[in-house]
Design an enzyme around this catalytic site. Structure first.
Site, PDB file in Angstrom:
ATOM      1  N   GLY A 148      33.487 -12.540  15.847  1.00 26.84           N
ATOM      2  CA  GLY A 148      34.270 -11.450  16.391  1.00 26.84           C
ATOM      3  C   GLY A 148      33.498 -10.139  16.248  1.00 26.84           C
ATOM      4  O   GLY A 148      32.723  -9.975  15.299  1.00 26.84           O
ATOM      5  N   CYS A 149      33.699  -9.214  17.168  1.00 23.68           N
ATOM      6  CA  CYS A 149      32.945  -7.956  17.100  1.00 23.68           C
ATOM      7  C   CYS A 149      33.334  -7.138  15.869  1.00 23.68           C
ATOM      8  O   CYS A 149      32.469  -6.553  15.204  1.00 23.68           O
ATOM      9  CB  CYS A 149      33.128  -7.145  18.384  1.00 23.68           C
ATOM     10  SG  CYS A 149      34.843  -6.811  18.861  1.00 23.68           S
ATOM     11  N   ASN A 150      34.619  -7.108  15.537  1.00 24.90           N
ATOM     12  CA  ASN A 150      35.049  -6.414  14.325  1.00 24.90           C
ATOM     13  C   ASN A 150      34.502  -7.113  13.081  1.00 24.90           C
ATOM     14  O   ASN A 150      34.066  -6.460  12.121  1.00 24.90           O
ATOM     15  CB  ASN A 150      36.578  -6.377  14.236  1.00 24.90           C
ATOM     16  CG  ASN A 150      37.224  -5.567  15.339  1.00 24.90           C
ATOM     17  OD1 ASN A 150      36.583  -4.736  15.979  1.00 24.90           O
ATOM     18  ND2 ASN A 150      38.505  -5.805  15.575  1.00 24.90           N
ATOM     19  N   ALA A 151      34.533  -8.439  13.119  1.00 23.29           N
ATOM     20  CA  ALA A 151      34.050  -9.214  11.971  1.00 23.29           C
ATOM     21  C   ALA A 151      32.557  -9.008  11.755  1.00 23.29           C
ATOM     22  O   ALA A 151      32.088  -8.935  10.615  1.00 23.29           O
ATOM     23  CB  ALA A 151      34.363 -10.698  12.171  1.00 23.29           C
ATOM     24  N   THR A 153      30.786  -6.314  12.539  1.00 22.67           N
ATOM     25  CA  THR A 153      30.578  -4.964  12.016  1.00 22.67           C
ATOM     26  C   THR A 153      30.865  -4.917  10.521  1.00 22.67           C
ATOM     27  O   THR A 153      30.063  -4.407   9.728  1.00 22.67           O
ATOM     28  CB  THR A 153      31.484  -3.951  12.742  1.00 22.67           C
ATOM     29  OG1 THR A 153      31.394  -4.142  14.151  1.00 22.67           O
ATOM     30  CG2 THR A 153      31.080  -2.525  12.409  1.00 22.67           C
TER      31      THR A 153
END
EC number: 1.2.1.38
Length: 342
Positions: A148-151, A153
């Site tokens: 995931g993109c949030n994960a 980061t």
């Protein structure tokens, strides 16, 4: 000869971003594009900014002759992705951009995504696609699960600190802001311009965001004990970008040193000089992640800030980075383009 590539789900934002990247990648050739809802259309009709490229017409994924394909990017929503991937031929290398193969435990998948996994054997086979930390496994894999993109980061910020033992594990706070493209291209009322512009808001508040499943899995494995962070994402009225701020207990100099050491030889991770913090402007449209560290006025506390482009380093750029490894291509190939500024 270039490797033959297929993209399933080419009509979404991550599909378009894959095509933008591959357009100048000398070792990958787009041989097939699928988007069942837009089959029969050209990419120029779906994404006019790509009209200069000579691309195949969109078809349904069932129409693709995969015997001629070396690697397939699957850019479909979760649940749909596992159903499609489980029906693809066994020789095919696959990079999945959905959430379907990120979590190793079928029970964890059901908890966070609300349904039983349709391909549990493939779930066991999948390699987690955080490139900087799973290079050898990715290079040998048939199926790679993009993060995931949030994960991604949050992990770029926190993994070296957990592994290095320089922060406390029971009071990590991650406050994250993400651009609206992170929610995908499907029409949603809350993403209409009048609903979203001129404001921002938190969502999945109180520990319900699905990327927490990735944080729990990865941080706990790294620490050898349960690690649960506090995490609140916010939706920003911008198209691209993630800015994440982490609040940790630890000496700021030690935090900075651990990050600098971990990423000293990484081509896509830039640790800024002590006291400097990044902006989404500085990574827009690129495969770079910038990380900064500052001390807090409270002794023994530090603030870590990271910025990346959710569509590039957070998704499609990471996918190409992983594909390069899987195909034996130099990892940075096609990805060293500069950010777009301003």
């Amino acid at each position: 000869m270039p490797y033959k590539i297929a993209i399933i789900g080419a009509s979404g934002y991550t599909g378009a971003e894959l095509l933008r990247i591959i357009a100048t990648h000398l070792e990958l050739e787009v041989a097939a594009l699928a988007a069942n809802s837009k089959a029969g259309q050209t990419m120029a009709q779906v994404f006019p900014h790509l009209r200069h490229l000579d691309l195949p017409t969109l078809v349904t994924w069932e129409e693709i002759d995969f015997s001629q394909i070396d690697l397939c990017f699957c850019a479909l929503p979760h649940k749909t992705s596992q159903e499609v991937i489980s029906r693809l031929p066994g020789h095919l290398k696959i990079v999945d951009l959905s959430a379907d193969f990120r979590l190793h435990d079928p029970g964890a998948y059901k908890r966070w995504y609300g349904n039983d996994h349709a391909a549990p054997e493939m779930q066991k086979e999948a390699v987690y696609g955080l490139t900087e930390f799973y290079r050898a496994e990715i290079a040998a894999a048939r199926l790679v699960a993009g993060t995931g993109c949030n994960a991604a980061t949050g992990q770029f910020m926190l993994r070296p600190l957990i592994a290095g033992g320089v922060i406390g594990l029971d009071d990590i706070i991650l406050d994250l802001k993400c651009g609206v493209s992170g929610a995908g291209r499907s029409l949603k009322e809350n993403l209409l311009h009048a609903e979203l512009s001129e404001g921002t808001h938190g969502y999945a508040v109180g520990g319900t965001h699905r990327h927490l499943g990735e944080f729990d899995q990865e941080f706990s494995a790294l620490a050898g004990r349960d690690v649960k962070i506090q995490f609140t994402p916010h939706l920003l009225p911008i198209n691209r970008g993630i800015l994440a701020t982490g609040y940790v207990s630890g000496e700021a100099q030690a935090v900075h040193a651990a990050l600098a050491a971990a990423y000293a030889d990484e081509p896509f991770i830039e640790v800024l000089p002590m006291g400097e913090t990044p902006s989404t402007h500085h990574v827009r449209g690129s495969n770079f992640c910038h990380i900064g560290v500052a001390g807090d006025r409270i002794p023994g506390r530090a603030i870590v800030v990271a910025a990346l482009d959710n569509l590039t380093k957070g998704s499609s750029g990471q996918a190409v980075q992983n594909a390069n490894l899987m195909l034996g291509i130099a990892e940075t190939t096609g990805l060293m383009f500069a950010p777009c500024y301003p």
